[in-house]
Design an enzyme around this catalytic site. Structure first.
Site, PDB file in Angstrom:
ATOM      1  N   VAL A  80      39.340 -45.307  50.873  1.00 49.63           N
ATOM      2  CA  VAL A  80      40.253 -44.311  50.216  1.00 49.63           C
ATOM      3  C   VAL A  80      41.351 -43.114  51.321  1.00 49.63           C
ATOM      4  CG1 VAL A  80      39.717 -41.834  48.777  1.00 49.63           C
ATOM      5  CG2 VAL A  80      37.956 -43.510  49.121  1.00 49.63           C
TER       6      VAL A  80
ATOM      7  N   HIS B  39      34.507 -37.484  63.382  1.00 49.96           N
ATOM      8  CA  HIS B  39      34.324 -39.017  62.742  1.00 49.96           C
ATOM      9  C   HIS B  39      35.995 -38.829  63.307  1.00 49.96           C
ATOM     10  CE1 HIS B  39      33.477 -41.657  59.637  1.00 49.96           C
ATOM     11  NE2 HIS B  39      34.425 -42.145  59.648  1.00 49.96           N
TER      12      HIS B  39
ATOM     13  N   ARG C 100      37.184 -52.752  53.908  1.00 48.22           N
ATOM     14  CA  ARG C 100      38.101 -53.103  52.696  1.00 48.22           C
ATOM     15  C   ARG C 100      38.498 -52.035  52.948  1.00 48.22           C
ATOM     16  NH1 ARG C 100      35.532 -47.681  51.520  1.00 48.22           N
ATOM     17  NH2 ARG C 100      33.681 -48.191  52.231  1.00 48.22           N
TER      18      ARG C 100
ATOM     19  N   GLU D  95      18.180 -42.370  62.486  1.00 52.67           N
ATOM     20  CA  GLU D  95      19.000 -42.918  63.553  1.00 52.67           C
ATOM     21  C   GLU D  95      18.652 -41.408  64.604  1.00 52.67           C
ATOM     22  OE1 GLU D  95      22.459 -45.287  61.960  1.00 52.67           O
ATOM     23  OE2 GLU D  95      23.168 -43.128  61.973  1.00 52.67           O
TER      24      GLU D  95
ATOM     25  N   GLY E  87      26.757 -43.868  50.403  1.00 51.56           N
ATOM     26  CA  GLY E  87      27.273 -42.746  49.367  1.00 51.56           C
ATOM     27  C   GLY E  87      26.951 -41.962  50.076  1.00 51.56           C
ATOM     28  N   GLY E  88      25.734 -41.387  51.122  1.00 49.45           N
ATOM     29  CA  GLY E  88      25.585 -40.030  51.519  1.00 49.45           C
ATOM     30  C   GLY E  88      24.411 -39.957  50.424  1.00 49.45           C
TER      31      GLY E  88
ATOM     32  N   TYR F 149      20.635 -37.770  65.629  1.00 50.62           N
ATOM     33  CA  TYR F 149      21.619 -37.209  65.060  1.00 50.62           C
ATOM     34  C   TYR F 149      22.755 -36.609  65.657  1.00 50.62           C
ATOM     35  CZ  TYR F 149      23.811 -33.129  62.393  1.00 50.62           C
ATOM     36  OH  TYR F 149      24.659 -32.389  61.530  1.00 50.62           O
ATOM     37  N   ILE F 150      23.292 -36.811  65.480  1.00 47.33           N
ATOM     38  CA  ILE F 150      24.530 -35.751  66.694  1.00 47.33           C
ATOM     39  C   ILE F 150      24.874 -35.023  65.994  1.00 47.33           C
ATOM     40  CG2 ILE F 150      27.060 -36.221  67.676  1.00 47.33           C
ATOM     41  CD1 ILE F 150      25.856 -39.728  68.515  1.00 47.33           C
TER      42      ILE F 150
END
Ligand SMILES: [Zn+2]
Length: 714
Positions: free
Chosen positions: A290, A203, A287, A195, A164-165, A197-198
């Site tokens: 939201v 998204h 899954r 990782e 969740g960030g 970062y872009i």
């Protein structure tokens, strides 16, 4: 086919699942924690089972309780929704071991997705670009630094235990890397990895439908570029502003990944697009998401229904070619958050809600008026989803929908949403993650301005506590119309109230104090007083007309500095007195001050003698001096020019005195009467000639001036 299903979730998604189950004729059992006993989901479900106390770890995250609840109520399936254990292979395994159907992909797929690094390897093997990163978790600083050098900055530092960030840091250099790694560890996040970062990314995610019979189709894309603290808050579908060829390529990537890992239920496959339109695979969410309603709005397909059917071993009844994608959808997540405080969750009870009534507008919520928003779960209040034939229509609808929503007694992100949908970047649709970084500070500034306007607009009378609007204050010259309390006003306001329009000419406007003796802090105090008030010193002097009678007037302003009697104020008052003498006109001084300016030492005290002497000369020259004392007039000002008027006038309730009560009582060793320093007390004891309401002051002054006009007697 599934006949009875346990919903292992809460809130809007539980309500959402119940509605599809009802449509499909499946009986529902809601598993609830104690704090959700009165929830909408519980009231809508056929049955409900309490699975533990409020804390999620003891209820919604307790796998044993969930499985027992399903068995006790004779369910044949468990549907997990999103969050909690929805992606947990272990949970899927337990459910199956209980002889129940887990509504989601099979354990093997879930396990593969959980192992992010092996998943990335698989995706790479399909010739799909993946965001570069470390292959496994790194714990030593040395390894971190080596990997960082290899990957190159900027980087993202991510803890495996985050989610969740939480715990994610953007890293630009070595120093920051070591600091943030330390911070992560001290906050209890473990299993760090790096990782690439872009920056300025977009998204995009693809909704996949799949079954246990090797059928895999897609429901197009969603644009989830806008995020706060790595949480999505405003999404749209499809991602319409990238090149159609790029869009097609991403859909193909998603389909081939889903097929390759043998995904057998719904999933969302997420990618990032960089500034050069290069696409990178990010992750799979096996899954319901939201933001799934967006895809439902543009495809007309019930994703929850497809999820249940697939879990029940039904083959997909829809072919890709059957789907008629139509129009555009936009979703806003209304969260109980305080955007002014970096979107921190807010808690409280929503006293009333008004949802929009619009065509093609869907509200997914479980909130009931009067229900508390709990600290135990996420802060989502509702999702507002609109549909339009074109993106423009959808934009108009979302704006209208947000404007119609009213949520009382809890702070939400609603106002920020209303703001960001009006930003040019959002309207054009080609925005990147940077839109939030640009819009948020602008919104904050706008809020500050709004607040200060609102504060100026309304003021509470400090005596009777009534609210006074600008108009009321204007109409009554800043006197409370309810209780007569005289509000503090500035020197320039007093001049505007008393002097005829366009007749005032200021003198010595540029005179300003300096810190002669290098008194500590005095220079800074002067700078701040000047910036805050826009004045050069604590007195404004000049001449002008009161109902056509020329006067010299000086007005002290205590908001500059209470200790007003420095060398400049002394000089300005003296020069004003001399000007009145030269011009042969009456003198008016309006006082409001504390007296000596201690930072100027003895020079300050000399101003009392200097001004008093000038007034003596003025008196000898038969000048008329009217002194007006306003709240508060004390110290050296009272002890010199303020009390030397030929006519002494005060405003009601003004505090007038030399020393404070405590000092006097200590010195004379006697207690003083209650109101001894009030204008009213002083009038009674002969120190003042009259007390005049500010609203009558100009008239009283005019009468006074006329009465003393020299030409009348000459
Ligand atoms: Zn009042």
């Amino acid at each position: 086919m599934i006949k009875k299903c346990l919903i292992a979730n809460r809130g809007e998604i539980a309500v959402r699942i119940i509605s599809t189950c009802k449509k499909m004729g499946i009986r529902t059992v809601v598993a609830y924690s104690l704090s959700d006993k009165e929830s909408l989901a519980v009231s809508l479900a056929d049955e409900s089972v309490c699975i533990g106390p409020q804390s999620a770890s003891l209820s919604y995250l307790n796998l044993d309780h969930l499985c027992e609840a399903a068995l006790l109520t004779h369910c044949d399936a468990i549907i997990p929704g999103y969050g909690f254990h929805s992606e947990n292979a272990e949970f899927a395994k337990m459910v199956e071991e209980c002889g129940l159907i887990f509504v989601g992909p099979n354990q093997k797929v879930l396990k593969l997705i959980q192992h992010k690094n092996s998943l990335k390897e698989i995706v790479r093997s399909l010739s799909i670009p993946v965001i570069d990163g470390t292959q496994k978790v790194i714990d030593s600083d040395e390894d971190l630094l080596n990997c960082a050098t290899e990957l190159g900055y900027p980087l993202m530092l991510k803890p495996v235990t985050g989610g969740g960030g939480r715990g994610i840091h953007i890293i630009n250099d070595t120093k920051q890397l070591l600091e943030d790694a330390q911070r992560c560890k001290s906050q209890g996040f473990t299993g760090l990895y790096l990782e690439k970062y872009i920056p300025n990314s977009r998204h995009i995610e693809v909704q996949i439908l799949a079954d246990k019979h090797q059928n895999v189709i897609h429901l197009s894309s969603r644009n989830c570029t806008l995020q706060v603290n790595y949480q999505k808050f405003l999404e749209e579908a499809p991602f319409a502003t990238i090149h159609p060829l790029l869009h097609r390529k991403i859909i193909q990537y998603a389909l081939s990944i889903a097929k390759h890992i043998e995904c057998d239920n719904i999933a969302t496959i997420e990618f990032l697009i960089d500034e050069h339109d290069d696409v990178f695979f990010m992750e799979i969410n096996p899954r319901i998401q939201v933001e799934h309603p967006l895809s439902e709005m543009i495809s007309g397909i019930d994703i929850v229904e497809q999820q249940i059917l697939a879990a029940a071993n039904e083959p997909l009844s829809i072919q890709q070619a059957d789907i008629d994608f139509n129009g555009y959808a936009i979703e806003c997540r209304i969260n109980a958050q305080d955007p002014k405080k970096s979107f921190l969750p807010s808690v409280g009870i929503i006293s009333s809600i008004r949802w929009p009534s619009l065509k093609h507008c869907r509200i997914d919520t479980a909130i009931i008026e009067g229900q508390p928003i709990s600290i135990y779960y996420d802060s989502l209040i509702a999702k507002v989803i609109v549909w339009g034939k074109t993106r423009e229509q959808a934009l108009l609808s979302i704006s209208e929908a947000l404007n119609q929503i009213e949520i009382k007694r809890i702070s939400t992100n609603l106002d920020f949403l209303r703001y960001i949908i009006k930003q040019e970047g959002f309207i054009k649709g080609n925005y990147t993650s940077d839109l939030f970084n640009i819009a948020y500070p602008l919104w904050l500034t706008q809020q500050d301005e709004k607040n200060s306007h609102e504060n100026q607009d309304r003021l509470i009378c400090s005596k009777c506590k009534q609210t006074l609007t600008i108009k009321q204050r204007y109409d009554h010259q800043n006197v409370c119309e309810y209780c007569g309390y005289h509000l503090k006003i500035s020197a320039s306001q007093r001049i505007a109230d008393l002097i005829d329009d366009e007749t005032f000419i200021e003198i010595d406007a540029h005179a300003t104090s300096i810190n002669h003796d290098d008194f500590p802090g005095y220079s800074e105090k002067l700078i701040s007083a000047k910036t805050l008030t826009g004045m050069n010193e604590a007195v404004v002097c000049g001449f002008g007309k009161i109902n056509d009678i020329t006067v010299c007037i000086g007005v002290l302003d205590s908001s500059f500095m209470m200790g007003s009697m420095g060398h400049v104020v002394g000089d300005k008052i003296t020069r004003l007195i001399e000007t009145a003498m030269d011009m042969g006109v009456p003198l008016i001084i309006i006082s409001a001050s504390g007296g000596a300016r201690m930072q100027e030492g003895i020079i300050s005290l000399m101003q009392m003698a200097k001004t008093a002497a000038a007034l003596h000369r003025f008196d000898k020259a038969s000048g008329l001096y009217i002194s007006i004392l306003t709240h508060p007039t004390t110290g050296g000002v009272t002890a010199s020019f303020a009390m030397l008027g030929d006519v002494l006038i005060s405003e009601p309730n003004a505090l007038i005195g030399f020393a404070g009560r405590r000092v006097i009582e200590k010195t004379i060793k006697e207690s003083l009467p209650e109101e001894f320093q009030s204008a009213e007390y002083l009038l009674e004891h002969g120190f003042l000639d009259m007390i005049v309401d500010r609203r009558h002051l100009k008239q009283v002054l005019t009468d006074c001036l006329k009465l003393h006009r020299r030409d009348k007697y000459e």
